[in-house]
Design an enzyme around this catalytic site. Sequence first.
Site, PDB file in Angstrom:
ATOM      1  N   LYS A  43       0.803  -1.202   0.000  1.00 34.90           N
ATOM      2  CA  LYS A  43       0.000   0.000   0.000  1.00 34.90           C
ATOM      3  C   LYS A  43       0.845   1.265   0.000  1.00 34.90           C
ATOM      4  CE  LYS A  43      -3.284  -2.300   3.092  1.00 34.90           C
ATOM      5  NZ  LYS A  43      -3.708  -2.329   4.518  1.00 34.90           N
ATOM      6  N   GLY A  44       2.082   1.132   0.463  1.00 37.89           N
ATOM      7  CA  GLY A  44       2.894   2.305   0.802  1.00 37.89           C
ATOM      8  C   GLY A  44       3.040   3.359  -0.270  1.00 37.89           C
ATOM      9  N   GLU A  99       7.783   2.531  -5.689  1.00 39.59           N
ATOM     10  CA  GLU A  99       7.798   2.074  -4.294  1.00 39.59           C
ATOM     11  C   GLU A  99       7.900   3.272  -3.358  1.00 39.59           C
ATOM     12  OE1 GLU A  99       7.242   0.223  -2.008  1.00 39.59           O
ATOM     13  OE2 GLU A  99       8.146  -1.746  -2.067  1.00 39.59           O
ATOM     14  N   ASP A 100       7.487   3.049  -2.111  1.00 38.40           N
ATOM     15  CA  ASP A 100       7.647   4.097  -1.106  1.00 38.40           C
ATOM     16  C   ASP A 100       9.086   4.147  -0.595  1.00 38.40           C
ATOM     17  OD1 ASP A 100       7.414   1.614   0.134  1.00 38.40           O
ATOM     18  OD2 ASP A 100       5.982   2.256   1.646  1.00 38.40           O
ATOM     19  N   ASP A 103      14.399  -0.545   1.697  1.00 37.29           N
ATOM     20  CA  ASP A 103      15.070  -0.640   2.999  1.00 37.29           C
ATOM     21  C   ASP A 103      16.131  -1.743   2.891  1.00 37.29           C
ATOM     22  OD1 ASP A 103      15.591  -0.492   5.725  1.00 37.29           O
ATOM     23  OD2 ASP A 103      13.811  -1.580   6.326  1.00 37.29           O
ATOM     24  N   LYS A 131      17.033   3.603   2.105  1.00 37.90           N
ATOM     25  CA  LYS A 131      17.790   3.507   3.364  1.00 37.90           C
ATOM     26  C   LYS A 131      18.980   2.602   3.102  1.00 37.90           C
ATOM     27  CE  LYS A 131      14.360   2.983   6.663  1.00 37.90           C
ATOM     28  NZ  LYS A 131      13.699   2.165   7.725  1.00 37.90           N
ATOM     29  N   PHE A 152      13.157   4.790  11.328  1.00 29.25           N
ATOM     30  CA  PHE A 152      11.866   4.322  10.851  1.00 29.25           C
ATOM     31  C   PHE A 152      10.976   5.538  10.605  1.00 29.25           C
ATOM     32  CE2 PHE A 152       7.689   2.398  10.851  1.00 29.25           C
ATOM     33  CZ  PHE A 152       7.929   1.294  10.046  1.00 29.25           C
ATOM     34  N   VAL A 153      10.549   5.686   9.381  1.00 29.43           N
ATOM     35  CA  VAL A 153       9.783   6.875   8.995  1.00 29.43           C
ATOM     36  C   VAL A 153       8.338   6.504   8.653  1.00 29.43           C
ATOM     37  CG1 VAL A 153      11.754   8.241   8.235  1.00 29.43           C
ATOM     38  CG2 VAL A 153      10.664   6.681   6.613  1.00 29.43           C
ATOM     39  N   ARG A 165      -0.524   6.693   7.551  1.00 26.23           N
ATOM     40  CA  ARG A 165      -0.386   6.822   6.093  1.00 26.23           C
ATOM     41  C   ARG A 165      -0.896   8.180   5.608  1.00 26.23           C
ATOM     42  NH1 ARG A 165       1.093   1.737   4.062  1.00 26.23           N
ATOM     43  NH2 ARG A 165       0.105  -0.052   5.052  1.00 26.23           N
TER      44      ARG A 165
HETATM   45  P1  IMP Z   1      12.500  -3.910   2.344  1.00 23.25           P
HETATM   46  O1  IMP Z   1      13.194  -4.072   3.660  1.00 23.25           O
HETATM   47  O2  IMP Z   1      13.344  -3.119   1.357  1.00 23.25           O
HETATM   48  O3  IMP Z   1      12.053  -5.232   1.796  1.00 23.25           O
HETATM   49  O4  IMP Z   1      11.217  -3.037   2.600  1.00 23.25           O
HETATM   50  C1  IMP Z   1       9.976  -3.649   2.726  1.00 23.25           C
HETATM   51  C2  IMP Z   1       8.884  -2.697   3.037  1.00 23.25           C
HETATM   52  O5  IMP Z   1       8.993  -2.350   4.405  1.00 23.25           O
HETATM   53  C3  IMP Z   1       8.838  -1.364   2.306  1.00 23.25           C
HETATM   54  O6  IMP Z   1       8.235  -1.427   1.047  1.00 23.25           O
HETATM   55  C4  IMP Z   1       7.993  -0.564   3.273  1.00 23.25           C
HETATM   56  O7  IMP Z   1       6.619  -0.803   3.031  1.00 23.25           O
HETATM   57  C5  IMP Z   1       8.404  -1.108   4.615  1.00 23.25           C
HETATM   58  N1  IMP Z   1       9.371  -0.208   5.265  1.00 23.25           N
HETATM   59  C6  IMP Z   1      10.715  -0.286   5.280  1.00 23.25           C
HETATM   60  N2  IMP Z   1      11.241   0.725   6.001  1.00 23.25           N
HETATM   61  C7  IMP Z   1      10.184   1.462   6.425  1.00 23.25           C
HETATM   62  C8  IMP Z   1      10.078   2.661   7.195  1.00 23.25           C
HETATM   63  O8  IMP Z   1      11.044   3.294   7.658  1.00 23.25           O
HETATM   64  N3  IMP Z   1       8.811   3.091   7.424  1.00 23.25           N
HETATM   65  C9  IMP Z   1       7.697   2.462   6.962  1.00 23.25           C
HETATM   66  N4  IMP Z   1       7.762   1.355   6.215  1.00 23.25           N
HETATM   67  C10 IMP Z   1       8.988   0.854   5.966  1.00 23.25           C
HETATM   68 MG    MG Z   2       6.089  -0.848   0.674  1.00 30.66          MG
END
Ligand code: IMP
Ligand code: MG
Length: 176
Positions: A43-44, A99-100, A103, A131, A152-153, A165
Amino acid sequence: MPFYDDLKVMFSAEQIQARIRELGAQITADYAGQDLVVISVLKGSFLFCSDLIRAIELPLSVDFLGVSSYGGRTETTGVVRITSDLSKPIDGKQVLVVEDIVDTGLTMDFLLRNLATRRPAGIKICSLLEKPSRAVKQVTIDYKGFVIPDAFVVGYGLDYDERYRNVPFIGIMSKK
Ligand code: IMP
Ligand code: MG
């Protein structure tokens, strides 16, 4: 006081919109004359994607891909589940995945491998945030809004346990 008075602003609504205008101009130039499919990862990214497509001055179509990663509230395990699939095939299309945040990179790595099996003409990634300090999988982000430190944002589509959101800016939670 608003419901989000426990957040410290990292990027204001104005800063976000200014950066989106720049990304939109870059994408517009890069895809001139091509048939673009924009995929919003739910959803992000829904707010970011809705603003981004209005900054792209090209004919395009939009589709949505719902994903959910198993894990705790602030950590991903890398086990990604597709909760809602695309509505149309993407074979032969130029795809821009929106993507939002990237991470650990595990979600995007999974998505890229999944989408590649559908034989698009090309895939690029646009992520509002990155990140890099937490990267587990190296993912090349073609269009990135902001690089952030390991915090964490929330806000502007990003959630903590499905909340925040609808906050108009991106902020850091000070008390959790
Ligand atoms: P990944 O660790 O790159 O697989 O990120 C997976 C998902 O975790 C992202 O698409 C976000 O939805 C969520 N996410 C990662 N870091 C944050 C953050 O700082 N705030 C909110 N959601 C996060
Ligand atoms: Mg996401």
